[in-house]
Design an enzyme around this catalytic site. Structure first.
Site, mmCIF file in Angstrom:
data_model
loop_
_atom_site.group_PDB
_atom_site.id
_atom_site.type_symbol
_atom_site.label_atom_id
_atom_site.label_comp_id
_atom_site.label_asym_id
_atom_site.label_seq_id
_atom_site.Cartn_x
_atom_site.Cartn_y
_atom_site.Cartn_z
ATOM 1 C CG MET A 58 -1.897 -1.196 1.148
ATOM 2 S SD MET A 58 -3.443 -0.926 2.012
ATOM 3 C CE MET A 58 -2.875 -0.652 3.678
ATOM 4 C CD GLN A 107 7.574 -15.411 8.641
ATOM 5 O OE1 GLN A 107 7.836 -15.384 9.840
ATOM 6 N NE2 GLN A 107 8.180 -16.220 7.802
ATOM 7 C CG LEU A 129 6.949 1.246 -0.775
ATOM 8 C CD1 LEU A 129 7.583 0.935 -2.129
ATOM 9 C CD2 LEU A 129 6.046 0.099 -0.323
ATOM 10 N N GLY A 184 11.364 -2.722 5.499
ATOM 11 C CA GLY A 184 10.639 -3.996 5.548
ATOM 12 C C GLY A 184 10.154 -4.391 4.148
ATOM 13 C CG HIS A 185 7.128 -2.165 2.115
ATOM 14 N ND1 HIS A 185 6.976 -1.065 2.925
ATOM 15 C CD2 HIS A 185 5.925 -2.788 2.103
ATOM 16 C CE1 HIS A 185 5.731 -1.016 3.372
ATOM 17 N NE2 HIS A 185 5.070 -2.056 2.897
ATOM 18 C CG ASP A 204 0.646 -7.316 7.879
ATOM 19 O OD1 ASP A 204 0.063 -6.689 8.760
ATOM 20 O OD2 ASP A 204 1.468 -6.791 7.104
ATOM 21 C CD GLN A 250 -1.972 -8.799 4.437
ATOM 22 O OE1 GLN A 250 -2.779 -7.899 4.582
ATOM 23 N NE2 GLN A 250 -0.726 -8.564 4.025
HETATM 24 O O1 PAF Z 1 -0.177 -5.823 3.592
HETATM 25 C C1 PAF Z 1 -0.585 -4.882 2.855
HETATM 26 O O2 PAF Z 1 0.126 -3.897 2.615
HETATM 27 C C2 PAF Z 1 -1.971 -4.964 2.238
HETATM 28 O O3 PAF Z 1 -2.867 -5.585 3.095
HETATM 29 C C3 PAF Z 1 -1.977 -5.650 0.858
HETATM 30 C C4 PAF Z 1 -1.547 -7.103 0.941
HETATM 31 C C5 PAF Z 1 -1.048 -4.902 -0.100
HETATM 32 C C6 PAF Z 1 -3.397 -5.620 0.267
HETATM 33 O O4 PAF Z 1 -3.858 -4.326 0.117
#
Ligand code: PAF
Length: 295
Positions: free
Chosen positions: A34, A159, A37, A40-41, A161, A164
């Site tokens: 989302m 991990q 960044l 971590g990203h 999340d 998720q």
């Molecule tokens: O983890 C996130 O940033 C969001 O939940 C995702 C997986 C990009 C979905 O919008």
């Protein structure tokens, strides 16, 4: 070496950019985000590069996963910095669609209910799903759409999340989606706080206090050889020492988020608010049955 990724804003631009790679049989790695960044990203991008010939990142603040009362409007949008970070981590293509590209006619919670969405089932009703009803419907729906558009061979999720990640694995399994899912280690700040785009909302006092989440998880792990109640007690004691924390949940579970085993591998997960910012974290934990006391 830093090279700028190519930016696609529409479905047509994305598919034109990916067509040559597909034709040449290249493996496509995908990191959905989302934006806002951080390191971590970046670690997810590097992980994706280990499994693929080219990496695609999506940047889309998905309205469907925010309740009307949540932080959609103030969620940080930092596209030019995001593109730089993607470039520095070897990303070839960034897909940054407008809301109308992902939700035809724009998004509203009412209109989306009339369309086809992904319903995640019982695993989405506990933990974050209990605190944020409908959140995982939004996450899985947008991830399914993104998988349809990017058609990756492999997709990488953090991990941090954990629920998720479990739900995305379940969706891929149950809907037979042809994509491999990789879960990547959580990246942490020097004091142990899990990296998150929402950390930037914290004021200095809240930022210092936030490290208590990591300390609580470690305290539980240290007591886990005395059993689940002892591990829970240790974590709660640490959390209670920090007045700025408002606990949402502390959960000790099996690795698949069921009941914690009396011995063996499990997971400890925490969610808490600092002011209006909600943070989550989790770690693996190894439970043992406490030794019998001799009388
Ligand atoms: O983890 C996130 O940033 C969001 O939940 C995702 C997986 C990009 C979905 O919008």
């Amino acid at each position: 070496m830093t090279t700028s990724p190519t930016l696609a804003n529409t479905r047509e631009e994305l598919s034109a950019l990916l067509a040559p790679a597909r034709r040449d049989g290249k493996r496509i790695g995908f990191v959905p985000t989302m934006g806002a960044l951080h390191e971590g990203h970046a670690s997810l991008m590097r992980e994706a590069a280990q499994h693929a010939d080219m990496v695609v990142v999506s940047i889309f603040v998905n309205p469907m996963q925010f309740a009307p009362t949540e932080d959609l409007d103030r969620y940080p949008r930092t596209l030019s910095e995001d593109l730089e970070l993607c470039g520095a981590n070897g990303v070839a293509v960034v897909f940054a669609p407008a809301v109308e590209v992902m939700y035809a006619g724009g998004f509203s919670h009412d209109s989306v209910r009339d369309g086809v969405t992904v319903h995640p089932g019982r695993l989405a009703t506990i933990l974050d799903g209990e605190s944020r009803p409908g959140h995982f419907d939004g996450v899985l729906t947008v991830v399914a759409k993104l998988f349809g558009l990017v058609q990756p061979d492999v997709a990488v999720f953090g991990q941090k999340d954990y629920q998720q990640l479990a739900l995305i694995r379940a969706m891929v399994r149950d809907l037979c989606l042809p994509v491999e899912i990789v879960g990547a280690e959580t990246m942490r700040e020097a004091d142990g706080l899990a990296m998150s785009s929402r950390n930037r909302y914290l004021d200095p006092a809240q930022r210092t206090a936030a490290a208590v989440l990591n300390r609580a998880l470690h305290a539980a792990r240290e007591r886990a050889s005395y059993g689940v109640p002892s591990a829970r007690w240790a974590a709660m004691n640490v959390l209670k020492s920090e007045p700025l924390i408002e606990l949402d949940y502390l959960a000790l579970t099996s690795v698949d988020l069921g009941e914690a085993p009396t011995s063996g591998e499990g997971r400890i997960l925490v969610a808490a608010r600092l002011g209006s910012t909600r943070l989550i974290d989790n770690m693996p934990i190894h439970f043992s049955t406490p030794p019998e006391r001799s009388s």
